[in-house]
Design an enzyme around this catalytic site. Structure first.
Site, PDB file in Angstrom:
ATOM      1  N   GLY A 118       5.090   1.482   4.921  1.00 37.24           N
ATOM      2  CA  GLY A 118       6.497   2.092   4.459  1.00 37.24           C
ATOM      3  C   GLY A 118       7.479   1.032   3.789  1.00 37.24           C
ATOM      4  N   SER A 138       3.453  -2.007  10.231  1.00 35.61           N
ATOM      5  CA  SER A 138       4.896  -2.041  10.606  1.00 35.61           C
ATOM      6  C   SER A 138       5.577  -3.502  10.251  1.00 35.61           C
ATOM      7  CB  SER A 138       5.304  -1.625  12.170  1.00 35.61           C
ATOM      8  OG  SER A 138       4.816  -0.434  12.230  1.00 35.61           O
ATOM      9  N   HIS A 154      -9.654   1.157   4.962  1.00 37.21           N
ATOM     10  CA  HIS A 154      -8.029   1.515   5.524  1.00 37.21           C
ATOM     11  C   HIS A 154      -8.421   2.351   6.862  1.00 37.21           C
ATOM     12  CE1 HIS A 154      -4.031   2.485   6.496  1.00 37.21           C
ATOM     13  NE2 HIS A 154      -3.731   1.482   5.994  1.00 37.21           N
ATOM     14  N   ASN A 179       0.872  -1.203  -0.055  1.00 39.84           N
ATOM     15  CA  ASN A 179      -0.029   0.056   0.131  1.00 39.84           C
ATOM     16  C   ASN A 179       0.883   1.199   0.051  1.00 39.84           C
ATOM     17  OD1 ASN A 179      -1.719   2.142   0.315  1.00 39.84           O
ATOM     18  ND2 ASN A 179      -2.571   1.267   2.567  1.00 39.84           N
ATOM     19  N   LYS A 205       0.213   4.105  -0.162  1.00 44.76           N
ATOM     20  CA  LYS A 205      -0.445   5.446   0.366  1.00 44.76           C
ATOM     21  C   LYS A 205      -0.332   6.658  -0.504  1.00 44.76           C
ATOM     22  CE  LYS A 205      -0.032   3.246   4.744  1.00 44.76           C
ATOM     23  NZ  LYS A 205      -0.077   3.295   6.429  1.00 44.76           N
ATOM     24  N   GLU A 261      -6.800   4.805   8.002  1.00 41.74           N
ATOM     25  CA  GLU A 261      -6.608   5.991   7.615  1.00 41.74           C
ATOM     26  C   GLU A 261      -7.821   6.838   7.167  1.00 41.74           C
ATOM     27  OE1 GLU A 261      -2.763   5.693   5.527  1.00 41.74           O
ATOM     28  OE2 GLU A 261      -1.717   5.107   7.392  1.00 41.74           O
ATOM     29  N   GLY A 318       2.694   2.195  11.082  1.00 42.74           N
ATOM     30  CA  GLY A 318       3.356   3.485  10.859  1.00 42.74           C
ATOM     31  C   GLY A 318       4.100   3.854  12.019  1.00 42.74           C
ATOM     32  N   GLU A 376      -5.394  -4.853  10.543  1.00 39.70           N
ATOM     33  CA  GLU A 376      -4.274  -3.833  10.571  1.00 39.70           C
ATOM     34  C   GLU A 376      -4.606  -3.165  12.219  1.00 39.70           C
ATOM     35  OE1 GLU A 376      -2.195  -2.706   6.993  1.00 39.70           O
ATOM     36  OE2 GLU A 376      -4.040  -1.424   7.171  1.00 39.70           O
TER      37      GLU A 376
HETATM   38  P1  13P Z   1       3.043   0.511   7.864  1.00 40.38           P
HETATM   39  O1  13P Z   1       3.721  -0.663   7.174  1.00 40.38           O
HETATM   40  O2  13P Z   1       3.950   1.729   7.277  1.00 40.38           O
HETATM   41  O3  13P Z   1       3.141   0.364   9.297  1.00 40.38           O
HETATM   42  O4  13P Z   1       1.649   0.751   7.410  1.00 40.38           O
HETATM   43  C1  13P Z   1       0.829  -0.572   7.287  1.00 40.38           C
HETATM   44  C2  13P Z   1      -0.416  -0.136   6.628  1.00 40.38           C
HETATM   45  O5  13P Z   1      -0.997   0.723   6.819  1.00 40.38           O
HETATM   46  C3  13P Z   1      -0.711  -0.715   5.084  1.00 40.38           C
HETATM   47  O6  13P Z   1      -1.970  -0.528   4.680  1.00 40.38           O
END
Ligand code: 13P
Length: 277
Positions: A260, A238, A120, A33, A35, A122, A198, A192
């Site tokens: 990330g 993460s 998601h 992802n 983002k 977010e 993150g 998640e």
């Molecule tokens: P990170 O791997 O950066 O923690 O993000 C996870 C995520 O939100 C994947 O959709």
């Protein structure tokens, strides 16, 4: 006779064998992802790097790239002839209309997407998406042949209050409302935990496995054991090369939704490799 009764006739060891065989049938699905990262030039650069570093057979594993909308068409061209598959990060549930700033399922299909991430955390937290809205989107995605990756997960506060299972249960019942077992089998669920996204602080393999097992059991109760055994459940939060192997070894963790660490070819490739072990 309903399918869920099947196991009444099986001894414990036969049941275990049956389950193990089914587990092997679930492919590992690793999704990146991206983002809100990577412009067109950077998209091309990352995919070119991935073409160099992912120089091994994926077997039954699937690797999905989910770049921003603006990069989808370019990404589709760039992944031609590779095993990579394309996904989007969101969509509207209507085909077209006066919805300024939105992207329709039809547009995603025409850009070459096969998958779409929905709900998601977010989107839930920053853009106010509810289980009801995510359910509408999931139904629409399934109706046009897009595979939804439906995200669920608790906040730190909810985990500390020991209500993770209640939260995840409400989310699952909401997002899967009125979706048939045939369609649920096609969905990918992504657990998640919000506190792991993150932050660099992943759920331990045992913490993640416990929730994945709970999710599968709940889907089993809502549908059938047979259906639950087919649903791919990814872990996200993460995921890094250092922890991917242990997470992906858990029996109910069928893949990873990577944030990330998918933005660099080396780390994403290491995670893909971990899934093949
Ligand atoms: P990170 O791997 O950066 O923690 O993000 C996870 C995520 O939100 C994947 O959709």
């Amino acid at each position: 006779m309903p399918r869920r009764r099947k196991f009444h006739y099986l001894t414990r060891s036969l049941k275990k064998q049956y389950t193990t065989r089914k587990n092997l049938m679930r492919p590992k699905v690793i999704a990146g992802n991206w983002k809100m990262n990577k412009d067109l030039l950077e998209t091309e650069g990352l995919i070119n790097d991935l073409k160099r570093t992912v120089n091994f057979e994926l077997g039954s594993a699937k690797v999905l790239l989910c770049p921003p909308f603006t990069s989808l068409s370019l990404a589709k061209k760039s992944i031609e002839g590779t095993p990579f598959l394309l996904g989007a990060q969101n969509m509207h549930y209507m085909d077209e209309g006066a919805y300024t700033g939105e992207i329709s399922p039809k547009m995603l299909l025409s850009a070459g997407c096969q998958y779409v991430i929905l709900g998601h955390s977010e989107r839930r937290q920053i853009f106010g998406e509810t289980n009801e809205l995510i359910n509408k989107k999931a139904k629409k995605a399934l109706s046009v042949g897009l595979i939804p990756i439906i995200c669920i997960g608790e906040t730190l506060e909810e985990r500390e209050k020991n209500i993770t299972e209640q939260i995840v249960s409400v989310q699952i019942k909401g997002v899967l409302k009125d979706i048939s077992s045939q369609d649920v089998e096609k969905c990918i669920m992504a657990y998640e935990p919000v506190w792991a996204i993150g932050t660099g602080k992943n759920a331990t393999p045992q913490q993640a496995e416990d929730v994945h097992k709970f999710i599968r059991k709940l889907i089993g109760q809502l549908y059938s054991w047979n259906t639950a055994e087919k649903v791919v459940i990814q872990y996200g939060g993460s995921v890094k090369p250092e922890n991917a192997g242990d997470l992906l070894l858990q029996p109910n963790i069928d893949g990873a939704l990577v944030g990330g660490a998918c933005l660099k070819a080396d780390s994403f490739t290491a995670i893909i490799k971990a899934a093949l072990r």
